[in-house]
Design an enzyme around this catalytic site. Structure first.
Site, short mmCIF file in Angstrom:
data_model
loop_
_atom_site.label_atom_id
_atom_site.label_comp_id
_atom_site.label_asym_id
_atom_site.label_seq_id
_atom_site.Cartn_x
_atom_site.Cartn_y
_atom_site.Cartn_z
N LYS A 94 -7.71 0.94 1.26
CA LYS A 94 -7.14 1.31 -0.06
C LYS A 94 -7.53 0.34 -1.16
CE LYS A 94 -4.16 -0.68 2.80
NZ LYS A 94 -3.39 -0.52 4.00
N GLU A 118 -8.65 9.61 3.40
CA GLU A 118 -7.33 10.11 3.80
C GLU A 118 -6.44 9.00 4.36
OE1 GLU A 118 -5.99 13.58 3.78
OE2 GLU A 118 -4.40 12.09 3.82
N VAL A 121 -3.83 6.23 2.39
CA VAL A 121 -2.45 6.47 1.91
C VAL A 121 -1.66 7.20 2.99
CG1 VAL A 121 -1.01 7.57 0.15
CG2 VAL A 121 -3.28 6.72 -0.47
N ILE A 125 -0.36 10.66 7.79
CA ILE A 125 0.08 11.86 7.04
C ILE A 125 -1.11 12.45 6.27
CG2 ILE A 125 1.67 12.76 5.29
CD1 ILE A 125 3.41 10.25 5.73
N GLU A 178 -0.60 -6.09 6.71
CA GLU A 178 -1.92 -6.49 6.21
C GLU A 178 -2.24 -7.90 6.72
OE1 GLU A 178 -3.91 -4.36 4.15
OE2 GLU A 178 -2.36 -3.12 5.03
N ASP A 189 0.36 -3.37 -1.82
CA ASP A 189 -0.19 -2.28 -0.99
C ASP A 189 0.40 -0.94 -1.46
OD1 ASP A 189 -1.58 -1.48 1.69
OD2 ASP A 189 0.44 -0.63 1.82
N LYS A 193 -1.48 2.42 -3.19
CA LYS A 193 -1.32 3.79 -2.68
C LYS A 193 -0.77 4.73 -3.74
CE LYS A 193 -0.82 2.15 2.08
NZ LYS A 193 0.14 1.59 3.04
N GLY A 288 -0.27 1.73 11.59
CA GLY A 288 -0.43 1.65 13.04
C GLY A 288 -1.78 2.21 13.44
N1 HSE Z 1 0.11 -2.64 5.85
C1 HSE Z 1 0.11 -1.24 5.62
C2 HSE Z 1 1.52 -0.71 5.83
C3 HSE Z 1 -0.86 -0.58 6.57
O1 HSE Z 1 2.33 -1.43 6.42
O2 HSE Z 1 1.82 0.39 5.41
C4 HSE Z 1 -1.09 0.88 6.32
O3 HSE Z 1 -1.67 1.12 5.08
#
Ligand code: HSE
Length: 339
Positions: A94, A118, A121, A125, A178, A189, A193, A288
């Site tokens: 991202k 895809e 984000v 999903i 991360e 993050d 997104k 994950g």
């Molecule tokens: N570090 C991010 C989270 C990973 O915990 O959502 C998935 O984008």
């Protein structure tokens, strides 16, 4: 047989290799051909992995590259090289999509291949594909999303009495966080997104620097008790409001009447309002190894099916957005999500 390459054998890259192996039967059915990971590139010394991107981009057998390195470099240089050789790129990165997504999408178009993201984000999903394919005709006026699995995991566990550091450590051990967890807990993050989602639905490119952003580090266990007494929960949300002209990330009080209230642990929930369809809710594992890898493999299959043309990804040609509004300050410590 269709050959692909994986750049970066971390959590997500390893997941892509695993999904390709475990779901070979289903992939063959979806694709009408078998899929093989021909190369794995990693900057570390890993048996069987290569270090030279030129080996991959100059191999005419490689049809798609999965970029799961994260960060800007060398991911940007390698992605550009692949696209310039007409090789489609699918990514979970991202940070790169936020910073260079428009440019890379233009390069993909010039070389009749695709740049899909895809997995960047909402983890597993299929939100971006749904927005571009099923909601392209909708006027989306609001998005409110729990978009960071790590923060949601931490907040769910803090609510249950665990302390912040312990919950973060668990999220790291489970491969959700991360590399630098500040990107999760400071809200950056989530900002990336929601900026990607806002760009897709508005047709203007929002960057994460334009997102007013507050993370979860100032939340205490007393805040959860207060929230609970009011029938609410605390969630980190990314919110895009077209009418207000705002994109923000902040901890919100979410009433127990909201569909986002029950979204716990690593799960993400994305609530979208379209003027015709009304509310849509998307739910699934937001981080994950395997869920994120599954989203990448879906992109790989689409790229192969559409080989020789560029899949419109909603980013190509976007002009920069202007943030026209300023989000109102909350009257208490937190904003309250309108149900
Ligand atoms: N570090 C991010 C989270 C990973 O915990 O959502 C998935 O984008």
């Amino acid at each position: 047989m269709i050959n692909i390459a994986i750049l970066g054998l971390g959590t997500v890259g390893g997941g892509v290799a695993e999904v390709v192996e475990k779901n070979q039967k289903e992939i063959t059915k979806a694709l009408g051909d078998t899929l093989k990971v021909k190369y794995i590139l990693d900057i570390r010394d890993i048996p069987g992995a290569v270090k030279d991107i030129n080996l991959i981009v100059n191999d005419p057998e490689v049809k798609v590259v999965c970029e799961t390195m994260g960060g800007k470099e060398p991911a940007y240089t390698y992605t550009k090289a692949a696209l310039e050789h007409g090789i489609s790129v699918c990514t979970s990165n991202k940070e790169l999509v936020d910073a260079y997504g428009v440019e890379l999408s233009g390069i993909a178009r010039q070389h009749n291949c695709s740049y899909l993201f895809e997995a960047s984000v909402g983890g597993g999903i299929p939100i971006l594909r749904t927005l571009r394919e099923s909601c392209g005709h909708e006027n989306i006026t609001k998005i409110a999303g729990i978009l960071n699995g790590t923060c949601n995991y931490i907040l769910t566990n803090m609510k249950a009495g665990k302390d912040f550091a312990e919950a973060l450590k668990e999220a790291q051990e489970k491969g959700f966080a991360e590399r630098n967890p500040a990107a999760d807990v400071e809200g950056h993050d989530t900002a990336r997104k929601i900026a990607i989602l806002a760009s897709l639905v508005s047709g203007k490119k929002y960057s994460y620097e334009q997102v007013e952003c507050e993370g979860i580090t100032n939340i205490t266990r007393y805040d959860f008790a207060d929230a609970e007494a009011k029938g609410m929960s605390i969630k980190l949300l990314g919110v895009y409001d077209a009418n207000e002209g705002t994109v923000i990330v902040a901890p919100y009080l979410v009433p127990n009447t909201s569909v986002l209230y029950g979204v716990n642990d690593v799960f993400n929930g994305i609530l979208i309002h379209g003027t015709q369809v009304d509310n849509l809710m998307f739910y699934g594992r937001g981080a994950g190894k395997l869920p994120t890898a599954s989203a990448i493999v879906a992109d790989v299959i689409e790229c192969i099916r559409e080989q020789g043309r560029t899949i419109p990804n909603g980013f190509d040609g976007l002009e920069p957005a202007e943030v026209t509004g300023k989000a109102k300050k909350p009257s208490g410590k937190f904003r309250i999500l309108e149900a």
